[in-house]
Motif scaffolding. Structure first.
Motif, short mmCIF file in Angstrom:
data_model
loop_
_atom_site.label_atom_id
_atom_site.label_comp_id
_atom_site.label_asym_id
_atom_site.label_seq_id
_atom_site.Cartn_x
_atom_site.Cartn_y
_atom_site.Cartn_z
N GLU A 69 4.43 -8.64 -5.81
CA GLU A 69 3.75 -9.30 -5.25
C GLU A 69 3.34 -8.94 -3.97
OE1 GLU A 69 5.84 -13.21 -4.57
OE2 GLU A 69 6.88 -13.07 -6.60
N PHE A 70 3.58 -7.86 -3.19
CA PHE A 70 3.26 -7.28 -2.16
C PHE A 70 2.39 -5.95 -2.04
CE2 PHE A 70 6.88 -9.85 -1.26
CZ PHE A 70 6.56 -10.83 -0.03
N ASP A 71 1.89 -6.04 -3.25
CA ASP A 71 0.78 -5.11 -3.62
C ASP A 71 1.03 -3.52 -3.29
OD1 ASP A 71 -1.66 -4.13 -4.84
OD2 ASP A 71 -2.91 -4.53 -3.16
N PRO A 72 2.22 -2.91 -3.50
CA PRO A 72 2.45 -1.53 -3.00
C PRO A 72 1.62 -0.64 -3.93
CG PRO A 72 3.95 -2.36 -4.74
CD PRO A 72 3.30 -3.35 -4.36
N ALA A 73 1.37 0.62 -3.42
CA ALA A 73 0.34 1.55 -4.27
C ALA A 73 0.96 1.85 -5.62
CB ALA A 73 -0.10 2.71 -3.37
N ARG A 74 2.38 2.27 -5.42
CA ARG A 74 2.91 2.77 -6.68
C ARG A 74 4.53 2.51 -6.53
NH1 ARG A 74 3.42 9.32 -7.58
NH2 ARG A 74 4.35 9.06 -9.57
N GLY A 112 0.60 -1.37 0.11
CA GLY A 112 0.18 -0.02 0.03
C GLY A 112 0.85 1.33 -0.06
N LEU A 113 2.14 1.18 -0.17
CA LEU A 113 2.99 2.35 -0.13
C LEU A 113 3.68 2.71 -1.50
CD1 LEU A 113 5.11 1.74 3.01
CD2 LEU A 113 3.10 2.78 3.22
N THR A 114 4.02 3.80 -1.65
CA THR A 114 4.84 4.42 -2.77
C THR A 114 6.36 4.16 -2.72
OG1 THR A 114 3.32 6.06 -3.34
CG2 THR A 114 5.32 6.13 -4.17
N VAL A 115 6.76 3.26 -3.39
CA VAL A 115 8.10 2.83 -3.25
C VAL A 115 9.00 3.37 -4.44
CG1 VAL A 115 9.59 0.75 -3.20
CG2 VAL A 115 7.30 0.67 -2.37
N LEU A 116 10.15 3.86 -3.97
CA LEU A 116 11.07 4.29 -5.08
C LEU A 116 12.32 3.42 -5.07
CD1 LEU A 116 11.37 8.26 -3.63
CD2 LEU A 116 9.81 7.07 -5.61
N LEU A 117 12.03 2.59 -6.10
CA LEU A 117 13.15 1.35 -6.37
C LEU A 117 14.18 1.78 -7.30
CD1 LEU A 117 13.83 -1.53 -6.21
CD2 LEU A 117 12.08 -2.11 -8.08
N GLN A 118 15.43 1.74 -6.67
CA GLN A 118 16.49 2.07 -7.48
C GLN A 118 17.61 1.25 -7.27
OE1 GLN A 118 18.24 5.81 -5.50
NE2 GLN A 118 18.06 6.67 -7.93
N HIS A 121 11.00 3.97 -14.94
CA HIS A 121 9.72 3.26 -15.27
C HIS A 121 8.44 3.54 -13.99
CE1 HIS A 121 6.60 0.11 -16.39
NE2 HIS A 121 6.59 -0.10 -15.17
N GLU A 122 7.24 3.77 -14.24
CA GLU A 122 6.35 3.96 -13.16
C GLU A 122 5.15 3.22 -13.41
OE1 GLU A 122 3.47 7.41 -11.14
OE2 GLU A 122 4.70 7.91 -12.90
N TYR A 123 4.74 2.34 -12.20
CA TYR A 123 3.85 1.48 -12.02
C TYR A 123 2.90 2.08 -11.06
CZ TYR A 123 1.16 -2.68 -9.85
OH TYR A 123 0.37 -3.19 -9.42
N GLU A 124 1.49 1.84 -11.41
CA GLU A 124 0.49 2.31 -10.23
C GLU A 124 -0.61 1.37 -10.26
OE1 GLU A 124 -1.74 6.40 -8.67
OE2 GLU A 124 -0.47 6.43 -10.32
#
Length: 111
Positions: free
Chosen positions: A89-94, A67-73, A104-107
């Motif tokens: 798999e853990f369903d982050p919000a973004r 459920g969180l916004t994650v900045l993956l780097q 890349h952005e996923y929401e």
């Protein structure tokens, strides 16, 4: 992997971080007081989880990021993709993913 315990404690106490850094490192996770992901919030930084070179992406427990916004780097594209797939798999919000070569952005879709 380091940093998830701080985020878990935050969430247990009713605080939902607006964003969390998820850093895919090329070395083992640092544990010095200034660079340790478990202490970054105490040092005035944003919550972060560090995935070290010795961590196996398919076994990461990223429930704290649901459920969180994650900045993956990260720099290693193949490893970054593996962590990205596991994170989803853990369903982050973004998820906002960046490397030296792409962004890349996923929401997630609203139910």
């Amino acid at each position: 992997m380091r940093g998830q315990e701080t985020i878990i404690r935050m969430r247990i106490n009713g605080y939902k971080p607006s964003l969390v850094w998820l850093l895919v490192l090329q070395n083992p996770c640092p544990r010095s007081s200034f660079l340790d992901a478990e202490q970054v919030v105490q040092n005035g930084g944003h919550p972060e989880i560090q995935v070290g070179s010795d961590d196996i992406p398919g076994t990461l427990d990223l429930r704290a990021l649901t459920g969180l916004t994650v900045l993956l780097q990260g720099v290693d594209i193949n490893r970054l993709r593996l962590v990205y797939a596991r994170l989803k798999e853990f369903d982050p919000a973004r998820i906002i993913t960046s490397s030296p070569d792409f962004i890349h952005e996923y929401e997630r879709k609203a139910a």
